[in-house]
Design a protein around this motif. Sequence first.
Motif, mmCIF file in Angstrom:
data_model
loop_
_atom_site.group_PDB
_atom_site.id
_atom_site.type_symbol
_atom_site.label_atom_id
_atom_site.label_comp_id
_atom_site.label_asym_id
_atom_site.label_seq_id
_atom_site.Cartn_x
_atom_site.Cartn_y
_atom_site.Cartn_z
ATOM 1 N N ALA A 1 0.831 -1.204 0.000
ATOM 2 C CA ALA A 1 0.000 0.000 0.000
ATOM 3 C C ALA A 1 0.865 1.253 0.000
ATOM 4 O O ALA A 1 0.552 2.246 -0.676
ATOM 5 C CB ALA A 1 -0.927 0.000 1.218
ATOM 6 N N ALA A 2 1.977 1.212 0.734
ATOM 7 C CA ALA A 2 2.880 2.360 0.765
ATOM 8 C C ALA A 2 3.452 2.636 -0.611
ATOM 9 O O ALA A 2 3.524 3.801 -1.053
ATOM 10 C CB ALA A 2 4.004 2.118 1.767
ATOM 11 N N ALA A 3 3.888 1.583 -1.325
ATOM 12 C CA ALA A 3 4.428 1.763 -2.674
ATOM 13 C C ALA A 3 3.381 2.365 -3.603
ATOM 14 O O ALA A 3 3.681 3.230 -4.433
ATOM 15 C CB ALA A 3 4.926 0.424 -3.218
ATOM 16 N N HIS A 4 2.138 1.908 -3.445
ATOM 17 C CA HIS A 4 1.045 2.445 -4.264
ATOM 18 C C HIS A 4 0.874 3.943 -4.028
ATOM 19 O O HIS A 4 0.774 4.732 -4.975
ATOM 20 C CB HIS A 4 -0.244 1.694 -3.921
ATOM 21 C CG HIS A 4 -1.469 2.242 -4.580
ATOM 22 N ND1 HIS A 4 -1.703 2.125 -5.930
ATOM 23 C CD2 HIS A 4 -2.531 2.928 -4.065
ATOM 24 C CE1 HIS A 4 -2.857 2.711 -6.226
ATOM 25 N NE2 HIS A 4 -3.373 3.202 -5.111
ATOM 26 N N TRP A 5 0.884 4.354 -2.761
ATOM 27 C CA TRP A 5 0.690 5.765 -2.439
ATOM 28 C C TRP A 5 1.900 6.612 -2.811
ATOM 29 O O TRP A 5 1.756 7.776 -3.220
ATOM 30 C CB TRP A 5 0.369 5.930 -0.956
ATOM 31 C CG TRP A 5 -1.080 5.711 -0.657
ATOM 32 C CD1 TRP A 5 -1.660 4.586 -0.160
ATOM 33 C CD2 TRP A 5 -2.139 6.645 -0.870
ATOM 34 N NE1 TRP A 5 -3.010 4.755 -0.039
ATOM 35 C CE2 TRP A 5 -3.330 6.025 -0.473
ATOM 36 C CE3 TRP A 5 -2.195 7.953 -1.354
ATOM 37 C CZ2 TRP A 5 -4.568 6.654 -0.540
ATOM 38 C CZ3 TRP A 5 -3.423 8.585 -1.425
ATOM 39 C CH2 TRP A 5 -4.591 7.943 -1.022
ATOM 40 N N VAL A 6 3.106 6.050 -2.698
ATOM 41 C CA VAL A 6 4.299 6.781 -3.131
ATOM 42 C C VAL A 6 4.201 7.097 -4.625
ATOM 43 O O VAL A 6 4.505 8.214 -5.065
ATOM 44 C CB VAL A 6 5.581 5.972 -2.827
ATOM 45 C CG1 VAL A 6 6.784 6.590 -3.554
ATOM 46 C CG2 VAL A 6 5.847 5.938 -1.335
ATOM 47 N N GLY A 7 3.758 6.114 -5.416
ATOM 48 C CA GLY A 7 3.586 6.343 -6.848
ATOM 49 C C GLY A 7 2.552 7.414 -7.136
ATOM 50 O O GLY A 7 2.755 8.296 -7.977
ATOM 51 N N ILE A 8 1.417 7.348 -6.420
ATOM 52 C CA ILE A 8 0.358 8.332 -6.625
ATOM 53 C C ILE A 8 0.840 9.739 -6.276
ATOM 54 O O ILE A 8 0.667 10.692 -7.050
ATOM 55 C CB ILE A 8 -0.880 7.969 -5.770
ATOM 56 C CG1 ILE A 8 -1.555 6.717 -6.327
ATOM 57 C CG2 ILE A 8 -1.875 9.141 -5.730
ATOM 58 C CD1 ILE A 8 -2.714 6.238 -5.483
ATOM 59 N N ILE A 9 1.469 9.876 -5.118
ATOM 60 C CA ILE A 9 1.895 11.195 -4.653
ATOM 61 C C ILE A 9 2.980 11.764 -5.554
ATOM 62 O O ILE A 9 2.973 12.960 -5.886
ATOM 63 C CB ILE A 9 2.362 11.111 -3.187
ATOM 64 C CG1 ILE A 9 1.157 10.833 -2.282
ATOM 65 C CG2 ILE A 9 3.075 12.389 -2.756
ATOM 66 C CD1 ILE A 9 1.509 10.569 -0.837
ATOM 67 N N SER A 10 3.927 10.913 -5.999
ATOM 68 C CA SER A 10 4.996 11.386 -6.880
ATOM 69 C C SER A 10 4.435 11.862 -8.213
ATOM 70 O O SER A 10 4.846 12.904 -8.743
ATOM 71 C CB SER A 10 6.022 10.279 -7.103
ATOM 72 O OG SER A 10 6.620 9.880 -5.894
ATOM 73 N N THR A 11 3.487 11.119 -8.751
ATOM 74 C CA THR A 11 2.914 11.492 -10.042
ATOM 75 C C THR A 11 2.088 12.768 -9.939
ATOM 76 O O THR A 11 2.176 13.658 -10.800
ATOM 77 C CB THR A 11 2.035 10.344 -10.579
ATOM 78 O OG1 THR A 11 2.833 9.160 -10.711
ATOM 79 C CG2 THR A 11 1.451 10.701 -11.935
ATOM 80 N N ILE A 12 1.293 12.886 -8.873
ATOM 81 C CA ILE A 12 0.487 14.096 -8.682
ATOM 82 C C ILE A 12 1.386 15.315 -8.543
ATOM 83 O O ILE A 12 1.130 16.379 -9.134
ATOM 84 C CB ILE A 12 -0.435 13.946 -7.457
ATOM 85 C CG1 ILE A 12 -1.546 12.935 -7.757
ATOM 86 C CG2 ILE A 12 -1.030 15.296 -7.054
ATOM 87 C CD1 ILE A 12 -2.439 12.638 -6.571
ATOM 88 N N PHE A 13 2.471 15.177 -7.765
ATOM 89 C CA PHE A 13 3.406 16.288 -7.587
ATOM 90 C C PHE A 13 3.977 16.732 -8.927
ATOM 91 O O PHE A 13 4.054 17.934 -9.228
ATOM 92 C CB PHE A 13 4.527 15.859 -6.641
ATOM 93 C CG PHE A 13 5.572 16.914 -6.393
ATOM 94 C CD1 PHE A 13 5.359 17.909 -5.469
ATOM 95 C CD2 PHE A 13 6.768 16.908 -7.096
ATOM 96 C CE1 PHE A 13 6.314 18.890 -5.223
ATOM 97 C CE2 PHE A 13 7.734 17.874 -6.863
ATOM 98 C CZ PHE A 13 7.507 18.868 -5.928
ATOM 99 N N ALA A 14 4.376 15.774 -9.772
ATOM 100 C CA ALA A 14 4.948 16.111 -11.071
ATOM 101 C C ALA A 14 3.915 16.774 -11.981
ATOM 102 O O ALA A 14 4.226 17.721 -12.713
ATOM 103 C CB ALA A 14 5.515 14.854 -11.738
ATOM 104 N N ILE A 15 2.677 16.297 -11.945
ATOM 105 C CA ILE A 15 1.631 16.881 -12.784
ATOM 106 C C ILE A 15 1.333 18.316 -12.358
ATOM 107 O O ILE A 15 1.167 19.219 -13.201
ATOM 108 C CB ILE A 15 0.349 16.014 -12.736
ATOM 109 C CG1 ILE A 15 0.597 14.671 -13.439
ATOM 110 C CG2 ILE A 15 -0.828 16.751 -13.381
ATOM 111 C CD1 ILE A 15 -0.547 13.695 -13.288
ATOM 112 N N VAL A 16 1.259 18.549 -11.055
ATOM 113 C CA VAL A 16 1.010 19.908 -10.562
ATOM 114 C C VAL A 16 2.134 20.840 -10.993
ATOM 115 O O VAL A 16 1.896 21.977 -11.428
ATOM 116 C CB VAL A 16 0.849 19.901 -9.027
ATOM 117 C CG1 VAL A 16 0.799 21.320 -8.487
ATOM 118 C CG2 VAL A 16 -0.412 19.153 -8.631
ATOM 119 N N GLN A 17 3.374 20.387 -10.888
ATOM 120 C CA GLN A 17 4.486 21.213 -11.350
ATOM 121 C C GLN A 17 4.404 21.468 -12.842
ATOM 122 O O GLN A 17 4.710 22.574 -13.314
ATOM 123 C CB GLN A 17 5.816 20.539 -11.004
ATOM 124 C CG GLN A 17 6.218 20.677 -9.548
ATOM 125 C CD GLN A 17 7.706 20.524 -9.369
ATOM 126 O OE1 GLN A 17 8.314 19.592 -9.890
ATOM 127 N NE2 GLN A 17 8.308 21.436 -8.629
#
Length: 420
Positions: free
Chosen positions: A51-67
């Motif tokens: 679950a942690a790996a799943h959320w790390v992927g989600i958060i990293s991708t969202i951060f990049a999209i926002v930037q």
Amino acid sequence: MVESPATAPTLRRAALAFIFVTVTLDIVAFGIIIPVLPMLIKQMAGGESTAAAHWVGIISTIFAIVQLVCTPIQGALSDRYGRRKVILLSNLGLGLDFFLMAVVNSLPMLVVARIISGMTSASFSTANAYIADITPPEKRAATYGKLGASFGIGFVLGPAMGGFLGEIDLRLPFWVAGGLALANFAYGYFILPESLPPERRTRHLDIRNANPLGSLMLLRRYPQVFSLATVMFLSQLAHYVLNTTFVLYVDYRYGWGPQAVGFTLGLVGICNGIVQAILVGKIVQRFGERRALLAGLLFGVVGFAWQGLAATGWIALFAIPFLALWGFVNPATQALVTRQVDPHEQGRLQGALASLVSLAGVIGPELYTQTFAWGIGKDNSWHLPGAAFLLAALLLGIGAVIAHRATRTGTVASAASHQA
């Protein structure tokens, strides 16, 4: 503080010193949370690694999209209202956001915090525009190299501090990172002069072009810039193989643990700092930006191919000098592209380039983790653990071909010629 253009030599030196300090502190602040953010996510996910790996992927991708979405807006704002305001607001926003991450207790709130971080982290691209404002074109590559050294220093100090502080308390690094960002804001408020005088600012904020697509249209107006921006994108995309698969790769192939990885990353940071602070300026002065760019790309090809093919960890260490010399690419490219774009569009240019970096951040993690998984897959007839690094070498090779064609004699034009 009364704003005044940073044009006099004394002001210019003071302004550059602040820019180097602010980038170093920002990178230290970001680096501090690198060792602990995944652990905080795992804690919030109930200690479950999948679950942690799943959320790390989600958060990293969202951060990049926002930037990706926000950096062109930040660049346009700095062209219209000045660099100083954007840099200061960025530092203030980051400081408050780090404090928010220190106190949130749920994954959705952590996602919100990272969205705010992506929206406010404008200091890097705006710092590049600031340097273009106050540095003569012939000195920009060396100055961008010193800025790259600030990145290297930050990435050496930040993770080490984060690991130490995280052992005391998992949330302590976030408090320290926030304190650094707010101290940077206070320092800049009293010290940093404005680099973009009113007469060089855009008259209107064209929000229609302050988006990733509008940024690409700006790049298309300058053909050489568009080609060099493509090279920068490929270089940044290649870089994400280190962020996403290096730890997995060296653990799988060489059996390296955290201590060996930490030592190696520290060595990488030291070599990068030496190249950026000392060699870039000397190489560009002697051989020119074009040759430095092409040499950097070829060094990167050799470094990644070496890393991907090295059978033992000791052999792999010899890839580090080549990867450090790959560091010629960014300052040489920045120096070339800033020559081509009108002064009042430097902020939008840096926003556009930062958007490409963010786009690489969206694509890179999935691209390299899947390539690595394919290379070690049991059902695959090819056992190629270094496949992701060989892919990065291929991308840099393509970039070298594009750079060679874009910078041939007769293709280089200046912003002045575009205005004529």
